[in-house]
Design a protein around this motif. Structure first.
Motif, mmCIF file in Angstrom:
data_model
loop_
_atom_site.group_PDB
_atom_site.id
_atom_site.type_symbol
_atom_site.label_atom_id
_atom_site.label_comp_id
_atom_site.label_asym_id
_atom_site.label_seq_id
_atom_site.Cartn_x
_atom_site.Cartn_y
_atom_site.Cartn_z
ATOM 1 N N ASP A 78 -50.992 56.987 -11.025
ATOM 2 C CA ASP A 78 -50.344 57.246 -9.734
ATOM 3 C C ASP A 78 -51.249 58.068 -8.817
ATOM 4 N N LEU A 128 -54.006 55.881 -7.514
ATOM 5 C CA LEU A 128 -53.505 54.956 -6.482
ATOM 6 C C LEU A 128 -53.303 55.673 -5.148
ATOM 7 N N ASP A 129 -52.805 56.902 -5.196
ATOM 8 C CA ASP A 129 -52.661 57.687 -3.971
ATOM 9 C C ASP A 129 -54.022 57.911 -3.311
ATOM 10 N N MET A 138 -56.599 56.039 -3.691
ATOM 11 C CA MET A 138 -57.094 54.734 -3.240
ATOM 12 C C MET A 138 -56.617 54.441 -1.820
ATOM 13 N N SER A 139 -55.379 54.780 -1.508
ATOM 14 C CA SER A 139 -54.883 54.539 -0.148
ATOM 15 C C SER A 139 -55.634 55.411 0.859
ATOM 16 N N LYS A 151 -61.359 52.222 -8.323
ATOM 17 C CA LYS A 151 -61.014 50.973 -9.015
ATOM 18 C C LYS A 151 -61.486 51.020 -10.469
ATOM 19 N N LEU A 206 -59.127 53.361 -12.288
ATOM 20 C CA LEU A 206 -57.844 52.696 -12.530
ATOM 21 C C LEU A 206 -57.948 51.671 -13.649
ATOM 22 N N SER A 221 -55.784 51.998 -16.986
ATOM 23 C CA SER A 221 -54.879 50.897 -17.319
ATOM 24 C C SER A 221 -55.175 50.348 -18.705
#
Length: 141
Positions: free
Chosen positions: A97, A100-101, A103-104, A119, A122, A126
């Motif tokens: 999470d 991803l935050d 990444m934005s 990436k 992540l 993952s």
């Protein structure tokens, strides 16, 4: 709070080997992405002293808690973003999470290098989460 390859390191109690001595319940910080493990900086000196004494005594195992106590050991993980209390799945999801935050933000800044780094992070997180969940499902009755 400590950072490794860009990921926040996770606080935990772990076992470390110093030559032929296994030292249990050592406060450590570890990176879920690159697997780096560090003795928590606040107890590093105590760890070094204990490991040298244990090695000199040829002790095969010692428990860090039996020799080192104090207020700072009890509250050592206060500034950690994540603490490993056995819920690895939750910790990995939290790290995902956070990435991803970030990444934005990287996309808003149009920072291609940072986006690529995130990436990769992540992807590793993952993969680790998938392996952990597969292992957990194997052990369930």
């Amino acid at each position: 709070m400590s950072f490794c390859c860009g990921a926040s390191m996770i606080g935990a109690l772990g076992s470390l080997r110093h030559f032929k001595t296994q030292i249990h319940n050592v406060p450590i910080l570890y990176c879920p992405v690159c697997n780096r493990i560090d003795v928590h900086p606040e107890i590093e000196e105590e760890y070094d002293i204990l490991s040298e004494y244990a090695q000199a005594d040829l002790a095969p195992e010692v428990d860090f808690r039996d020799y080192v106590t104090g207020e700072h050991v009890d509250s050592i993980f206060e500034n950690c973003v994540s603490i490993d209390n056995g819920n690895i799945s939750y910790i990995l999801r939290s790290q995902i999470d956070n990435a991803l935050d970030l990444m934005s933000v990287a996309k808003q800044l149009e920072d291609e290098e940072w986006s690529n780094e995130l990436k990769r992070r992540l992807n590793k997180l993952s993969q680790r989460l998938s392996r952990w969940e597969a292992q957990s499902n194997k052990t369930l009755p």
